[in-house]
Motif scaffolding. Sequence first.
Motif, short mmCIF file in Angstrom:
data_model
loop_
_atom_site.label_atom_id
_atom_site.label_comp_id
_atom_site.label_asym_id
_atom_site.label_seq_id
_atom_site.Cartn_x
_atom_site.Cartn_y
_atom_site.Cartn_z
N THR A 84 1.03 -1.18 0.06
CA THR A 84 -0.02 0.26 -0.06
C THR A 84 0.83 1.24 0.00
N ALA A 85 1.92 1.21 0.99
CA ALA A 85 2.92 2.40 0.99
C ALA A 85 3.42 2.61 -0.35
N TYR A 86 4.02 1.62 -1.05
CA TYR A 86 4.64 1.60 -2.23
C TYR A 86 3.64 2.33 -3.25
N LEU A 87 2.49 1.93 -3.45
CA LEU A 87 1.68 2.19 -4.27
C LEU A 87 1.29 3.72 -4.12
N ALA A 88 1.04 4.18 -3.05
CA ALA A 88 0.88 5.50 -2.61
C ALA A 88 2.10 6.45 -3.13
N ALA A 89 3.35 5.98 -2.62
CA ALA A 89 4.56 6.67 -3.17
C ALA A 89 4.60 6.86 -4.49
N ARG A 90 4.36 5.74 -5.40
CA ARG A 90 4.24 5.84 -6.88
C ARG A 90 3.26 6.82 -7.55
N GLU A 91 1.81 6.81 -7.02
CA GLU A 91 1.02 7.86 -7.28
C GLU A 91 1.51 9.18 -6.98
N ALA A 92 2.14 9.29 -5.84
CA ALA A 92 2.56 10.70 -5.41
C ALA A 92 3.70 11.19 -6.17
N PHE A 93 4.60 10.36 -6.66
CA PHE A 93 5.65 10.58 -7.47
C PHE A 93 5.37 11.07 -8.84
N TYR B 91 12.22 1.75 -4.08
CA TYR B 91 11.02 1.65 -3.18
C TYR B 91 10.59 3.03 -2.71
N LEU B 92 11.30 3.63 -2.24
CA LEU B 92 10.68 5.15 -1.34
C LEU B 92 10.06 5.62 -2.24
N GLN B 93 10.32 5.90 -3.76
CA GLN B 93 9.69 6.84 -4.47
C GLN B 93 8.59 5.94 -5.46
N GLY B 94 8.23 4.65 -5.08
CA GLY B 94 7.44 3.77 -5.61
C GLY B 94 7.48 3.58 -6.89
N LEU B 95 8.96 3.08 -7.23
CA LEU B 95 9.46 3.07 -8.56
C LEU B 95 10.15 1.69 -8.86
N THR B 96 10.18 1.22 -10.23
CA THR B 96 10.84 -0.03 -10.44
C THR B 96 11.89 0.24 -11.45
N LEU B 97 12.46 -0.80 -11.79
CA LEU B 97 13.73 -0.75 -12.67
C LEU B 97 13.15 -0.08 -14.25
N MET B 98 11.97 -0.66 -14.18
CA MET B 98 11.34 -0.24 -15.48
C MET B 98 10.67 1.23 -15.82
N ASP B 99 10.91 1.89 -14.65
CA ASP B 99 10.45 3.32 -14.65
C ASP B 99 11.55 4.18 -14.78
N VAL B 100 12.84 3.84 -14.53
CA VAL B 100 14.09 4.67 -14.39
C VAL B 100 14.25 5.83 -15.41
N LYS B 101 13.98 5.26 -16.71
CA LYS B 101 14.12 6.27 -17.95
C LYS B 101 13.20 7.41 -17.77
N GLU B 102 11.95 7.07 -17.61
CA GLU B 102 10.70 7.93 -17.95
C GLU B 102 10.69 8.93 -16.60
N ALA B 103 11.28 8.20 -15.44
CA ALA B 103 11.38 9.05 -14.32
C ALA B 103 12.30 10.24 -14.17
N GLY B 104 13.20 10.04 -15.02
CA GLY B 104 14.38 11.19 -15.20
C GLY B 104 15.17 10.98 -13.92
N LEU B 105 15.41 10.04 -13.26
CA LEU B 105 16.58 9.82 -12.17
C LEU B 105 17.84 10.22 -12.56
N GLY B 106 18.34 9.92 -13.80
CA GLY B 106 19.68 10.37 -13.96
C GLY B 106 20.30 8.86 -13.74
N ILE B 107 19.91 7.99 -13.68
CA ILE B 107 20.59 6.54 -13.40
C ILE B 107 20.84 6.02 -14.53
N GLN B 108 22.27 5.82 -14.65
CA GLN B 108 22.76 4.96 -15.79
C GLN B 108 22.60 3.38 -15.63
N MET B 109 21.90 2.87 -16.69
CA MET B 109 21.45 1.66 -16.52
C MET B 109 22.98 0.60 -16.97
N GLY B 110 23.42 -0.04 -15.83
CA GLY B 110 24.47 -0.71 -15.98
C GLY B 110 24.19 -2.10 -15.96
#
Length: 283
Positions: free
Chosen positions: A55-64, A233-252
């Motif tokens: 529940t907390a994860y999905l709420a964080a995802r919606e808020a992000f 987890y804290l942002q409600g994200l998964t590895l499949m969201d990294v690019k469109e979320a604009g986190l600047g994480i380089q996918m190694g």
Amino acid sequence: MASVTVEQRAQVIVLGNEKGGSGKSTCAMHLIVGLLRDGYRVGAIDLDARQATLTAYLAAREAFAAGRGIALPLPRRAAVHRSNNDSRAAAEAEESERFAAAMGELGRSCDIVVIDCPGSDTFLSRLGHAQADTLVTPINDSFVDFAMLAKVDPENHEVVHPSIYSEMVWEARKRRFSRDRGRIDWIVMRNRLGASEARNKRDVGAALEALAKRIGFRTVKGFGERVIFRELYLQGLTLMDVKEAGLGIQMGMSHVAARAELRSLIGAIRRPPPKQQVSPPAA
């Protein structure tokens, strides 16, 4: 056990075990997002509303998504709370009604419903298990977690007898078959497989193979130990969201391997084709 009547059209995937720290909620989150990105209408039910990890994860995802102004795929969701009634019979009747209402609502509007069960033996957990088309049980790749499935001989690692949890799954299978002649496809997911401790890995694998033949489950490779899972987890994200979320994480290579692990798990779950078409997820 009190009976429960559920109006259900969706396929049900249940995440269940009775041991914390095995990656159950991480698996649930990634399954939900992976299925959404594959074009399924997904419902999510948190039966561990007290811990409320899903529940907390999905709420964080919606808020992000709202805060960044981006469109992340979101499931329909419900949390089923335990009853506070002092009478066991009354409490179970109340929980049955709450569960049936959540399943009825999501089962009519979704293709797949993912249920995250508590890491303990509760009435709600048993209700959830008995609704499963597919049961996914994540375990860490060690005999500490294997004990949740069966007792083994410490000398030769042969299976002595199934555990209480395995017996609970057997009862859930009987209830499921009695209700609608349906069968539960049980998948045991081996998490945190590592290159080290090769002997222990081999011994756990052999014991799982023997137990799988005895009580009827399949094994799949699960997720490796990766810090990014906890960070996202804290942002409600998964590895499949990294690019469109604009986190600047380089996918190694580690991230690519993690995505492959998820696709392998989704591929192992028998499911109908999605009813809607979506664009392929961003790389």
